[in-house]
Design an enzyme around this catalytic site. Sequence first.
Site, mmCIF file in Angstrom:
data_model
loop_
_atom_site.group_PDB
_atom_site.id
_atom_site.type_symbol
_atom_site.label_atom_id
_atom_site.label_comp_id
_atom_site.label_asym_id
_atom_site.label_seq_id
_atom_site.Cartn_x
_atom_site.Cartn_y
_atom_site.Cartn_z
ATOM 1 N N GLU A 199 -2.944 -4.702 -3.108
ATOM 2 C CA GLU A 199 -3.411 -5.612 -4.175
ATOM 3 C C GLU A 199 -3.373 -4.899 -5.525
ATOM 4 O O GLU A 199 -2.954 -5.454 -6.540
ATOM 5 C CB GLU A 199 -4.857 -6.063 -3.908
ATOM 6 C CG GLU A 199 -5.057 -6.825 -2.623
ATOM 7 C CD GLU A 199 -5.372 -5.920 -1.429
ATOM 8 O OE1 GLU A 199 -4.770 -4.839 -1.295
ATOM 9 O OE2 GLU A 199 -6.218 -6.319 -0.609
ATOM 10 N N ASN B 120 0.819 -1.216 0.000
ATOM 11 C CA ASN B 120 0.000 0.000 0.000
ATOM 12 C C ASN B 120 0.852 1.265 0.000
ATOM 13 O O ASN B 120 1.903 1.328 0.640
ATOM 14 C CB ASN B 120 -1.023 0.013 1.155
ATOM 15 C CG ASN B 120 -0.449 -0.245 2.521
ATOM 16 O OD1 ASN B 120 0.555 -0.934 2.675
ATOM 17 N ND2 ASN B 120 -1.081 0.295 3.535
ATOM 18 N N CYS C 291 -10.294 -4.924 0.350
ATOM 19 C CA CYS C 291 -11.360 -3.916 0.283
ATOM 20 C C CYS C 291 -12.165 -4.089 -1.005
ATOM 21 O O CYS C 291 -11.761 -4.802 -1.937
ATOM 22 C CB CYS C 291 -10.773 -2.514 0.387
ATOM 23 S SG CYS C 291 -10.043 -1.917 -1.149
HETATM 24 N N1 THU Z 1 -5.340 -1.510 2.413
HETATM 25 C C1 THU Z 1 -4.788 -2.306 1.444
HETATM 26 O O1 THU Z 1 -3.628 -2.105 1.041
HETATM 27 N N2 THU Z 1 -5.543 -3.296 0.934
HETATM 28 C C2 THU Z 1 -6.821 -3.565 1.290
HETATM 29 O O2 THU Z 1 -7.475 -4.427 0.697
HETATM 30 C C3 THU Z 1 -7.424 -2.854 2.414
HETATM 31 C C4 THU Z 1 -6.680 -1.683 2.913
HETATM 32 C C5 THU Z 1 -4.543 -0.416 2.961
HETATM 33 C C6 THU Z 1 -5.039 0.942 2.573
HETATM 34 C C7 THU Z 1 -4.490 1.795 3.705
HETATM 35 O O3 THU Z 1 -3.177 2.208 3.365
HETATM 36 C C8 THU Z 1 -4.427 0.850 4.893
HETATM 37 O O4 THU Z 1 -4.557 -0.457 4.381
HETATM 38 C C9 THU Z 1 -5.501 1.080 5.929
HETATM 39 O O5 THU Z 1 -6.756 1.086 5.333
#
Ligand code: THU
Length: 171
Positions: free
Chosen positions: A75, A62, A118
């Site tokens: 992802e 992320n 998400c």
């Molecule tokens: N996040 C992801 O990288 N993937 C997901 O499927 C859910 C959330 C990250 C986004 C943000 O940087 C952190 O997790 C908290 O939401």
Amino acid sequence: MKTFTLSAEVTEYATLDELRPEEQRLVHEARAARGEAYAPYSKFLVGAALLLDDGTIVRGANQENASYGMTACAERTAIWRAWLQGQERAILGIAITGGHAEDTREPPPHLRQPIRPCGACRQVLSEARFRAERKLFVILDSRGGVLHRVDDSDVLLPLAFDPRTLGIEPQ
Ligand code: THU
């Protein structure tokens, strides 16, 4: 009128060693990818690793932004990286892992559950499946708890908005 049921088969693994060696390696890659996260705001580091059909692994993590909504999830960064490398047809599956950066103690109960991608990532995963023209497996890792695996990413997004709805077929 009629009703119908959509079902999802999820396999639960008590420990990582229960997975096939190639998939264990993929989870280790996703865990390592967390080190490439940029998450100064949430401090929640997420790693993803895609397995390609030649055994190559493509990592993502992320990437947050001061304008929070601009954040890109692990992802999606992995999928975009594979697509930009022209590997859209080579993707076989993905492993995803996550947790708070400073979390070195015994993980709290919510992190002992496998991570859940998400909604936006499920939509992009649906496009990745469409472009790959095959089912994509998904492995959801946890911090010291069970792991979950599905054979087909589509079960994570039933009744998805699909390119075919627009009359688009894979290229
Ligand atoms: N996040 C992801 O990288 N993937 C997901 O499927 C859910 C959330 C990250 C986004 C943000 O940087 C952190 O997790 C908290 O939401």
